[in-house]
Design a protein around this motif. Structure first.
Motif, PDB file in Angstrom:
ATOM      1  N   ALA A 193     -35.989 -54.776  -1.843  1.00 51.86           N
ATOM      2  CA  ALA A 193     -35.993 -56.070  -2.520  1.00 51.86           C
ATOM      3  C   ALA A 193     -34.572 -56.573  -2.755  1.00 51.86           C
ATOM      4  O   ALA A 193     -34.273 -57.752  -2.536  1.00 51.86           O
ATOM      5  CB  ALA A 193     -36.743 -55.969  -3.846  1.00 51.86           C
ATOM      6  N   ILE A 194     -33.711 -55.687  -3.175  1.00 50.11           N
ATOM      7  CA  ILE A 194     -32.312 -56.067  -3.402  1.00 50.11           C
ATOM      8  C   ILE A 194     -31.655 -56.479  -2.091  1.00 50.11           C
ATOM      9  O   ILE A 194     -30.927 -57.475  -2.034  1.00 50.11           O
ATOM     10  CB  ILE A 194     -31.541 -54.924  -4.088  1.00 50.11           C
ATOM     11  CG1 ILE A 194     -32.060 -54.736  -5.519  1.00 50.11           C
ATOM     12  CG2 ILE A 194     -30.033 -55.190  -4.083  1.00 50.11           C
ATOM     13  CD1 ILE A 194     -31.590 -53.458  -6.192  1.00 50.11           C
ATOM     14  N   ALA A 195     -31.925 -55.747  -1.018  1.00 51.03           N
ATOM     15  CA  ALA A 195     -31.349 -56.076   0.289  1.00 51.03           C
ATOM     16  C   ALA A 195     -31.837 -57.445   0.766  1.00 51.03           C
ATOM     17  O   ALA A 195     -31.038 -58.269   1.245  1.00 51.03           O
ATOM     18  CB  ALA A 195     -31.708 -54.999   1.305  1.00 51.03           C
ATOM     19  N   LEU A 196     -33.130 -57.714   0.640  1.00 52.90           N
ATOM     20  CA  LEU A 196     -33.668 -58.994   1.084  1.00 52.90           C
ATOM     21  C   LEU A 196     -33.123 -60.134   0.226  1.00 52.90           C
ATOM     22  O   LEU A 196     -32.701 -61.168   0.751  1.00 52.90           O
ATOM     23  CB  LEU A 196     -35.196 -58.977   1.046  1.00 52.90           C
ATOM     24  CG  LEU A 196     -35.891 -60.271   1.467  1.00 52.90           C
ATOM     25  CD1 LEU A 196     -35.477 -60.701   2.869  1.00 52.90           C
ATOM     26  CD2 LEU A 196     -37.397 -60.106   1.392  1.00 52.90           C
ATOM     27  N   MET A 197     -33.109 -59.953  -1.082  1.00 50.72           N
ATOM     28  CA  MET A 197     -32.591 -60.978  -1.972  1.00 50.72           C
ATOM     29  C   MET A 197     -31.126 -61.278  -1.642  1.00 50.72           C
ATOM     30  O   MET A 197     -30.730 -62.436  -1.553  1.00 50.72           O
ATOM     31  CB  MET A 197     -32.698 -60.539  -3.429  1.00 50.72           C
ATOM     32  CG  MET A 197     -32.191 -61.581  -4.394  1.00 50.72           C
ATOM     33  SD  MET A 197     -31.846 -60.930  -6.027  1.00 50.72           S
ATOM     34  CE  MET A 197     -30.416 -59.930  -5.722  1.00 50.72           C
ATOM     35  N   GLU A 225     -36.399 -61.511 -12.143  1.00 49.52           N
ATOM     36  CA  GLU A 225     -37.751 -61.901 -11.733  1.00 49.52           C
ATOM     37  C   GLU A 225     -37.875 -61.977 -10.214  1.00 49.52           C
ATOM     38  O   GLU A 225     -38.906 -61.611  -9.641  1.00 49.52           O
ATOM     39  CB  GLU A 225     -38.126 -63.239 -12.371  1.00 49.52           C
ATOM     40  CG  GLU A 225     -38.312 -63.132 -13.871  1.00 49.52           C
ATOM     41  CD  GLU A 225     -38.511 -64.477 -14.556  1.00 49.52           C
ATOM     42  OE1 GLU A 225     -38.394 -65.531 -13.886  1.00 49.52           O
ATOM     43  OE2 GLU A 225     -38.768 -64.467 -15.773  1.00 49.52           O
ATOM     44  N   TYR A 226     -36.829 -62.446  -9.555  1.00 47.64           N
ATOM     45  CA  TYR A 226     -36.786 -62.559  -8.092  1.00 47.64           C
ATOM     46  C   TYR A 226     -36.884 -61.164  -7.460  1.00 47.64           C
ATOM     47  O   TYR A 226     -37.686 -60.936  -6.556  1.00 47.64           O
ATOM     48  CB  TYR A 226     -35.484 -63.256  -7.727  1.00 47.64           C
ATOM     49  CG  TYR A 226     -35.305 -63.741  -6.317  1.00 47.64           C
ATOM     50  CD1 TYR A 226     -36.363 -64.069  -5.500  1.00 47.64           C
ATOM     51  CD2 TYR A 226     -34.017 -63.899  -5.808  1.00 47.64           C
ATOM     52  CE1 TYR A 226     -36.155 -64.542  -4.209  1.00 47.64           C
ATOM     53  CE2 TYR A 226     -33.795 -64.374  -4.532  1.00 47.64           C
ATOM     54  CZ  TYR A 226     -34.865 -64.695  -3.733  1.00 47.64           C
ATOM     55  OH  TYR A 226     -34.648 -65.160  -2.473  1.00 47.64           O
ATOM     56  N   ILE A 227     -36.095 -60.229  -7.964  1.00 51.20           N
ATOM     57  CA  ILE A 227     -36.139 -58.857  -7.455  1.00 51.20           C
ATOM     58  C   ILE A 227     -37.519 -58.251  -7.693  1.00 51.20           C
ATOM     59  O   ILE A 227     -38.092 -57.612  -6.803  1.00 51.20           O
ATOM     60  CB  ILE A 227     -35.036 -57.984  -8.088  1.00 51.20           C
ATOM     61  CG1 ILE A 227     -33.662 -58.423  -7.594  1.00 51.20           C
ATOM     62  CG2 ILE A 227     -35.257 -56.500  -7.767  1.00 51.20           C
ATOM     63  CD1 ILE A 227     -32.506 -57.754  -8.314  1.00 51.20           C
ATOM     64  N   ALA A 228     -38.071 -58.455  -8.879  1.00 53.38           N
ATOM     65  CA  ALA A 228     -39.394 -57.899  -9.202  1.00 53.38           C
ATOM     66  C   ALA A 228     -40.468 -58.454  -8.276  1.00 53.38           C
ATOM     67  O   ALA A 228     -41.338 -57.705  -7.802  1.00 53.38           O
ATOM     68  CB  ALA A 228     -39.749 -58.187 -10.653  1.00 53.38           C
ATOM     69  N   MET A 229     -40.430 -59.747  -7.982  1.00 48.98           N
ATOM     70  CA  MET A 229     -41.417 -60.361  -7.092  1.00 48.98           C
ATOM     71  C   MET A 229     -41.338 -59.776  -5.678  1.00 48.98           C
ATOM     72  O   MET A 229     -42.348 -59.410  -5.077  1.00 48.98           O
ATOM     73  CB  MET A 229     -41.207 -61.870  -7.026  1.00 48.98           C
ATOM     74  CG  MET A 229     -42.198 -62.585  -6.124  1.00 48.98           C
ATOM     75  SD  MET A 229     -41.775 -64.311  -5.836  1.00 48.98           S
ATOM     76  CE  MET A 229     -40.304 -64.162  -4.833  1.00 48.98           C
ATOM     77  N   ILE A 230     -40.121 -59.660  -5.165  1.00 51.55           N
ATOM     78  CA  ILE A 230     -39.948 -59.117  -3.817  1.00 51.55           C
ATOM     79  C   ILE A 230     -40.314 -57.631  -3.792  1.00 51.55           C
ATOM     80  O   ILE A 230     -40.948 -57.154  -2.851  1.00 51.55           O
ATOM     81  CB  ILE A 230     -38.512 -59.354  -3.302  1.00 51.55           C
ATOM     82  CG1 ILE A 230     -38.227 -60.850  -3.221  1.00 51.55           C
ATOM     83  CG2 ILE A 230     -38.315 -58.707  -1.938  1.00 51.55           C
ATOM     84  CD1 ILE A 230     -36.763 -61.191  -2.958  1.00 51.55           C
TER      85      ILE A 230
END
Length: 90
Positions: free
Chosen positions: A47-51, A20-25
């Motif tokens: 998104a993966i890089a930021l997370m 869900e975190y990846i999807a939101m970003i």
């Protein structure tokens, strides 16, 4: 995390949170691409890089008291947001 890997219910909850975190970003980046604010790029990879950066920096900030919150925010903002801005929108 090691304990979470061994407990199925905790692992499943963490896995769902991560998805869900990846999807939101990703949606944040995709909206920026669609509006022309960001240059075209792979929103999921960003998104993966930021997370990953956010997740990892929390540990470093706990270990290194000289690592300033403002410095971290400025660095992540530049490397994971500003570099993707469309020059025509700056």
């Amino acid at each position: 995390m090691t304990k979470a890997m061994n407990q199925k219910d905790i692992f499943n909850a963490y896995q769902k949170f991560t998805e869900e975190y990846i999807a939101m970003i990703k949606d944040f980046y995709q909206k920026g691409i669609n509006s022309g604010e960001f240059i075209p790029h792979n929103a999921r990879q960003s998104a993966i890089a930021l997370m990953s950066a956010l997740d990892g920096v929390l540990v470093y900030m706990a270990l290194d008291k000289k690592l300033l919150f403002e410095e971290v925010v400025e660095s992540l903002n530049y490397r994971l947001v500003e570099v993707l801005l469309n020059d025509n929108k700056k």
